[in-house]
Motif scaffolding. Structure first.
Motif, mmCIF file in Angstrom:
data_model
loop_
_atom_site.group_PDB
_atom_site.id
_atom_site.type_symbol
_atom_site.label_atom_id
_atom_site.label_comp_id
_atom_site.label_asym_id
_atom_site.label_seq_id
_atom_site.Cartn_x
_atom_site.Cartn_y
_atom_site.Cartn_z
ATOM 1 N N TYR A 225 -13.989 2.016 -6.926
ATOM 2 C CA TYR A 225 -13.347 1.626 -8.179
ATOM 3 C C TYR A 225 -14.338 1.656 -9.335
ATOM 4 C CZ TYR A 225 -9.458 -0.086 -5.359
ATOM 5 O OH TYR A 225 -8.399 -0.172 -4.477
ATOM 6 N N LYS B 154 -15.545 -1.802 -0.972
ATOM 7 C CA LYS B 154 -15.511 -0.590 -1.792
ATOM 8 C C LYS B 154 -16.583 -0.692 -2.879
ATOM 9 C CE LYS B 154 -11.651 0.996 0.140
ATOM 10 N NZ LYS B 154 -10.383 1.139 -0.607
ATOM 11 N N MET C 191 0.850 -1.202 0.000
ATOM 12 C CA MET C 191 0.000 0.000 0.000
ATOM 13 C C MET C 191 0.880 1.245 0.000
ATOM 14 S SD MET C 191 -3.029 1.293 -0.064
ATOM 15 C CE MET C 191 -4.021 -0.172 0.221
ATOM 16 N N GLU D 4 -4.645 -1.001 -6.113
ATOM 17 C CA GLU D 4 -4.653 -1.282 -4.675
ATOM 18 C C GLU D 4 -3.305 -0.938 -4.032
ATOM 19 O OE1 GLU D 4 -7.689 -4.809 -3.729
ATOM 20 O OE2 GLU D 4 -6.028 -5.438 -5.004
ATOM 21 N N ASP D 5 -2.221 -1.083 -4.805
ATOM 22 C CA ASP D 5 -0.897 -0.788 -4.279
ATOM 23 C C ASP D 5 -0.593 0.709 -4.231
ATOM 24 O OD1 ASP D 5 -0.354 -3.447 -3.896
ATOM 25 O OD2 ASP D 5 0.769 -3.693 -5.763
ATOM 26 N N ARG E 188 -18.317 -0.665 -6.464
ATOM 27 C CA ARG E 188 -17.852 -1.088 -7.794
ATOM 28 C C ARG E 188 -18.757 -0.458 -8.844
ATOM 29 N NH1 ARG E 188 -18.656 -7.178 -5.591
ATOM 30 N NH2 ARG E 188 -16.922 -7.244 -4.084
ATOM 31 N N PRO F 25 -12.368 -5.514 -4.338
ATOM 32 C CA PRO F 25 -12.472 -5.391 -2.875
ATOM 33 C C PRO F 25 -13.926 -5.388 -2.415
ATOM 34 C CG PRO F 25 -10.895 -3.813 -3.748
ATOM 35 C CD PRO F 25 -11.579 -4.422 -4.931
ATOM 36 N N LEU G 28 -6.012 -3.980 -11.377
ATOM 37 C CA LEU G 28 -6.598 -3.867 -10.051
ATOM 38 C C LEU G 28 -5.519 -3.875 -8.974
ATOM 39 C CD1 LEU G 28 -8.981 -3.838 -8.082
ATOM 40 C CD2 LEU G 28 -9.126 -6.338 -8.342
ATOM 41 N N ARG G 29 -4.574 -4.785 -9.067
ATOM 42 C CA ARG G 29 -3.519 -4.863 -8.057
ATOM 43 C C ARG G 29 -2.687 -3.588 -8.026
ATOM 44 N NH1 ARG G 29 -6.695 -7.945 -6.411
ATOM 45 N NH2 ARG G 29 -6.634 -10.201 -6.754
ATOM 46 N N ASP H 172 -5.246 4.334 -1.406
ATOM 47 C CA ASP H 172 -6.483 3.860 -0.788
ATOM 48 C C ASP H 172 -7.668 4.536 -1.463
ATOM 49 O OD1 ASP H 172 -8.358 2.742 0.878
ATOM 50 O OD2 ASP H 172 -7.993 4.118 2.544
#
Length: 385
Positions: free
Chosen positions: A223, A253, A1, A215-216, A255, A250, A211-212, A219
C-alpha cells in the motif's frame, strides 16, 4: 474481499524480520523478481529513467536497492512503446535491481486548470511537453505501467493538495477507490506488483474509508500512502499519519509513504511503522547547492565555506566526504555553476538518506529504535529541513 485472484502474490512477499519493542518501527525484506529490498528504505527518484547526475553503478555503490521512475513523464517521452521495445525499464536505464513506477497521477493533477475529472478517468493537457490533450482511464494507465515493466506500480489515484475542503477530499477518496478496483482488474502482469494508494487528506475517517475500500476490492501486495507532504506542516501530517500507519495499516504488507524525503520525517515515519519512502529532495536540493548534514542544511553558496578544508559532513562515509572533496571546492563549483558540484552534492545527499535508513534498520534489529529517534531529535539537523 474481492473474487479477483492475485497471481502476483507468489512473486512478491514481505517478511518482517524485527520489530522494535518501544515504537511501531519494523525491519523487513520485500522480495521482488529483481532482488530483495531491505526495509525501512529510501528510494531515489529517477523521474525520466535516470536519477539526475548519478550513474547506475554509482547508485549501486551508494547502496541503493530500488529506484523510482515516473509513468507520466515516460509516457510522454520517449513513450511506453519505445521503452517496451528496448526491453523495459531495467534494460533501458541499465538498472537491474527493483524499480517502482508511480502512476503519474500527481503530475497530471498538478496541471490544475488543464485537468478535467470524470468517473471514467482524467483528461489533461501535456502543457510541459507538446500541449496535446490526453485522456487516461485506469485501464490505460495500467497498460502504460505494464509496458514500462517496473517491479512495482501504483494505481491511478487523485491526490488532493492541502488545504482542501472536506468535500473535495471525499470526492478524491471516492474516485481513487473506484479507480483502484479498475486498476486491479486491468492489471494482469504477474511479474509486477500493483500497490493500492490510501488517500483521505488530513481526515482520519476518510483515510480509514479509503483503506477499507482497498482491502475489500483486492489483495494488493502493498500500500502507498498518498496525499501527505502536499502543503501541510510536519505536525499536521503526523496527526493522522501516525495512527493510520501504526494502528490500521495491514501488518503483513509494506507501507510506502509517497513523496517524502525530509530526514526528520523519515526517522519519525519509521517510528510509526512506515517501510518505504521516496522523494526528489536529495537531488533537487543538490542542484540548488545544498547538502544534508548532521549540522543541518548546508548552503554551499554561502561564502563561509570559501576557506573550509573539511568534508561536507565529518560524520559521513559517502564517497564525497571520504574522497578528499573539501567544502571550499564544492563552494567553488556551486558558485561557478559547474555540474560537478551538483553531482557531488547529489551523491552525498542520496547516500545520506540511504545511510540514515540503514542505521535505522540496524537500530530496529537491535531493539533500540526509541533511542535512535531521541538521538536524532537532539541533532541540529532534526529541525532544519
Amino acid at each position: 474481499m474481492s473474487d479477483y485472484a492475485n497471481p502476483r502474490s507468489t512473486w512478491f512477499t514481505y517478511d518482517i524480520v524485527a520489530e522494535d519493542p518501544t515504537t511501531h518501527a519494523r525491519a523487513g525484506v520485500l522480495h521482488t523478481p529483481h532482488g530483495d529490498v531491505p526495509t525501512p528504505i529510501f528510494m531515489p527518484v529517477g523521474t525520466k529513467a535516470t536519477v539526475k547526475g548519478i550513474l547506475p553503478p554509482q547508485l549501486e555503490r551508494l547502496g541503493a536497492k530500488i529506484v523510482l521512475a515516473n509513468t507520466y513523464h515516460l509516457s510522454n517521452r520517449p513513450g511506453e512503446d519505445v521503452v517496451a521495445e528496448m526491453g523495459g525499464l531495467h534494460d533501458f536505464m541499465q538498472w537491474h535491481h527493483p524499480i517502482l513506477t508511480d502512476s503519474g497521477g500527481f503530475q497530471v493533477f498538478s496541471h490544475g486548470e488543464f485537468t478535467k475529472l470524470t468517473d471514467d478517468g482524467v483528461e489533461f493537457r501535456t502543457v510541459d511537453y507538446d500541449g496535446s490533450h490526453v485522456f487516461w482511464t485506469p485501464e490505460r494507465n495500467m497498460d502504460i505501467a505494464q509496458k514500462l515493466g517496473a517491479d512495482i506500480v501504483m494505481q491511478l489515484d487523485q491526490c488532493p493538495g492541502y488545504p482542501a475542503t472536506r468535500s473535495f477530499v471525499e470526492r478524491a477518496v471516492e474516485l481513487s477507490g473506484m479507480w483502484a478496483e479498475r486498476c486491479y482488474r486491468a492489471h494482469t502482469r504477474e511479474d509486477q506488483a500493483l500497490f493500492g494508494i490510501v488517500q483521505g487528506g488530513m481526515h482520519m475517517d476518510l483515510r480509514l474509508r479509503s483503506l477499507r475500500h482497498l482491502e475489500d476490492c483486492g489483495d494488493f501486495p502493498g500500500y502507498g500512502i498518498g496525499g501527505y507532504s502536499v502543503g501541510e506542516d510536519h505536525e499536521t501530517m503526523f496527526e493522522t499519519l501516525a495512527p493510520l500507519a501504526s494502528e490500521y495499516m495491514p501488518r503483513n504488507k509494506p507501507r510506502y509513504l509517497m513523496g517524502v524525503g525530509n530526514p526528520t520525517t523519515l526517522v519519525h515515519g519509521v517510528e510509526y511503522g512506515i517501510d518505504m519512502f521516496d522523494c526528489v529532495l536529495p537531488t533537487r536540493t543538490a542542484r540548488m547547492g545544498s547538502a544534508f548534514s548532521s549540522e543541518g542544511r548546508l548552503n554551499f553558496k554561502n561564502s563561509r565555506f570559501t576557506h573550509d578544508a573539511g568534508p561536507i559532513d565529518a560524520d559521513c562515509t559517502c564517497p564525497v566526504c571520504t574522497g578528499g572533496y573539501s567544502r571550499a571546492y564544492i563552494h567553488h563549483l556551486v558558485k561557478q555553476k559547474e555540474m560537478v558540484g551538483s553531482i557531488l552534492l547529489s551523491l552525498h545527499n542520496v547516500y545520506y538518506l540511504l545511510d540514515l535508513m540503514r542505521r535505522a534498520r540496524q537500530a530496529i534489529i537491535e531493539h533500540r529504535y526509541g533511542e535512535f529517534v531521541r538521538a536524532w531529535d537532539e541533532l541540529p539537523a532534526a529541525s532544519d529541513w
